[in-house]
Write an enzyme that holds these catalytic residues in place. Structure first.
Site, PDB file in Angstrom:
ATOM      1  N   PRO A   2       2.819   2.152 -10.095  1.00 31.31           N
ATOM      2  CA  PRO A   2       2.264   3.416  -9.605  1.00 31.31           C
ATOM      3  C   PRO A   2       1.929   4.467 -10.656  1.00 31.31           C
ATOM      4  CG  PRO A   2       4.171   2.725  -8.335  1.00 31.31           C
ATOM      5  CD  PRO A   2       4.159   1.931  -9.587  1.00 31.31           C
ATOM      6  N   GLU A   3       0.655   4.724 -10.793  1.00 33.47           N
ATOM      7  CA  GLU A   3       0.152   5.842 -11.577  1.00 33.47           C
ATOM      8  C   GLU A   3      -0.394   6.877 -10.592  1.00 33.47           C
ATOM      9  OE1 GLU A   3      -2.406   4.632 -14.840  1.00 33.47           O
ATOM     10  OE2 GLU A   3      -1.549   2.630 -14.807  1.00 33.47           O
ATOM     11  N   LYS A  59       2.933  11.510 -11.483  1.00 37.63           N
ATOM     12  CA  LYS A  59       3.431  10.314 -10.800  1.00 37.63           C
ATOM     13  C   LYS A  59       4.589  10.628  -9.862  1.00 37.63           C
ATOM     14  CE  LYS A  59       2.157   7.645 -14.891  1.00 37.63           C
ATOM     15  NZ  LYS A  59       2.660   6.906 -16.055  1.00 37.63           N
ATOM     16  N   HIS A  95      16.298   1.310  -1.670  1.00 36.43           N
ATOM     17  CA  HIS A  95      17.255   2.262  -2.257  1.00 36.43           C
ATOM     18  C   HIS A  95      17.448   3.492  -1.403  1.00 36.43           C
ATOM     19  CE1 HIS A  95      15.947  -0.223  -5.710  1.00 36.43           C
ATOM     20  NE2 HIS A  95      17.245  -0.353  -5.743  1.00 36.43           N
ATOM     21  N   ARG A 112      12.635  -3.437  -9.569  1.00 35.31           N
ATOM     22  CA  ARG A 112      13.076  -3.333 -10.971  1.00 35.31           C
ATOM     23  C   ARG A 112      13.925  -2.097 -11.254  1.00 35.31           C
ATOM     24  NH1 ARG A 112       8.249  -4.738 -15.014  1.00 35.31           N
ATOM     25  NH2 ARG A 112       9.887  -4.593 -16.553  1.00 35.31           N
ATOM     26  N   ARG A 252       2.150  -0.310 -25.371  1.00 34.23           N
ATOM     27  CA  ARG A 252       1.757  -0.946 -24.118  1.00 34.23           C
ATOM     28  C   ARG A 252       0.636  -1.947 -24.349  1.00 34.23           C
ATOM     29  NH1 ARG A 252       3.390   2.166 -19.894  1.00 34.23           N
ATOM     30  NH2 ARG A 252       3.290   0.200 -18.797  1.00 34.23           N
TER      31      ARG A 252
END
Length: 262
Positions: A2-3, A59, A95, A112, A252
């Site tokens: 997600p950006e 974000k 979560h 993750r 990256r």
DNA sequence: CCTATAGCCTGACGGC
DNA sequence: TGCCGTCAGGCTATAG
């Protein structure tokens, strides 16, 4: 994943599904995703409240509660939201699970666990604490502010675009996409860019982010001439037929066209 | 001050 | 089919 565009899609989804419904039950996991508050306290703070609206900065998704507090979510690499009412196969990696008074549930999931959930008194204080820069999709973000931000910066454009303290919301995929569209090499130093090119970069940034939101930030919906569809070593550039290269830049995996990005 | 790297986590994918 | 390595759209702490 997600950006900025993805989180904007989440925000709209949240606004469509989760406002003005009483939270009758809240379950928070003990994972590190929940920051600065115990799961028990978070549950107690949310129960009996409802959400009034949701905002976004970069974000981060910022939901206002009826108790004038803020549930703030960051989605890391693999976070997502699901609103559902079936009791079928239980979802994994939840979560935070909220149950509303219509028996629908909203789940925050993140396999993750790079994401984060905060519960805050003030969103201004939160943004300040995180040292977040401007959100490039908020209406008041202008070319002149972009120029000021870029002035004298020696770092690469790739690093500049992804620096959350300068521009909040652009990550690996969309920084590549923006530079691809503007035809600029990702390793070019910011202060070596001509005035014209800097202006082109600004308009590419606005254009790409806007288009990505329009396409629901879903790769499948993008036209074929986006780099997104060709993120593979030695793929053919859909714009000029050049070769797509992959190189680690600013830590990256950066994809770019060897031929038309100068 | 800066840039570069390791580490956090789990799942998907490709090669053998 | 299974095992292994590699990679993944983020961010932080630490080292140089």
């Amino acid at each position: 994943m997600p950006e900025l565009p993805d989180v904007e899609v989440f925000r709209r989804y949240f606004n469509k599904t989760s406002l003005n419904k009483e939270i009758i039950k809240a379950e928070a996991s003990k994972s590190r995703v929940i920051k600065g508050i115990s799961p028990q306290t978070l549950q107690a703070k949310l129960k009996g409240n409802s959400f009034k609206s949701a905002d976004r900065h970069g974000k981060y998704l910022i939901a206002s509660t009826s108790g004038n507090k803020f549930l703030i979510m960051h989605f890391g690499m693999t976070g997502s939201l699901s609103y559902f009412n079936n009791s079928g196969e239980p979802m994994k990696h939840i979560h935070l699970l909220l149950e509303f008074d219509n028996n629908y549930k909203l789940a925050y999931r993140d396999p993750r666990k790079f994401g984060a959930i905060y519960f805050e008194e003030s969103k201004e204080d939160f943004l300040k604490r995180k040292n977040l820069g401007s959100d490039p999709m908020k209406g008041n973000y202008s070319l002149s502010r972009f120029k000021v931000a870029a002035e004298g910066k020696k770092e690469t454009l790739k690093a500049f675009l992804m620096d959350q303290t300068i521009l909040a919301g652009i990550g690996n995929i969309y920084s590549d996409e923006i530079l691809f569209d503007a035809g600029i090499h990702p390793e070019k130093p910011v202060n070596k860019l001509s005035k014209n090119k800097l202006e082109e970069l600004f308009s590419s940034m606005k254009k790409i982010l806007k288009a990505a939101i329009k396409y629901g930030a879903d790769t499948a919906n993008f036209p074929d001439d986006y780099l997104l569809k060709h993120r593979k070593k030695n793929a053919e550039c859909p714009k000029c037929g050049g070769k797509i290269r992959m190189k680690t830049i600013a830590g990256r995996s950066c994809y770019f066209c060897q031929n038309h990005q100068k």
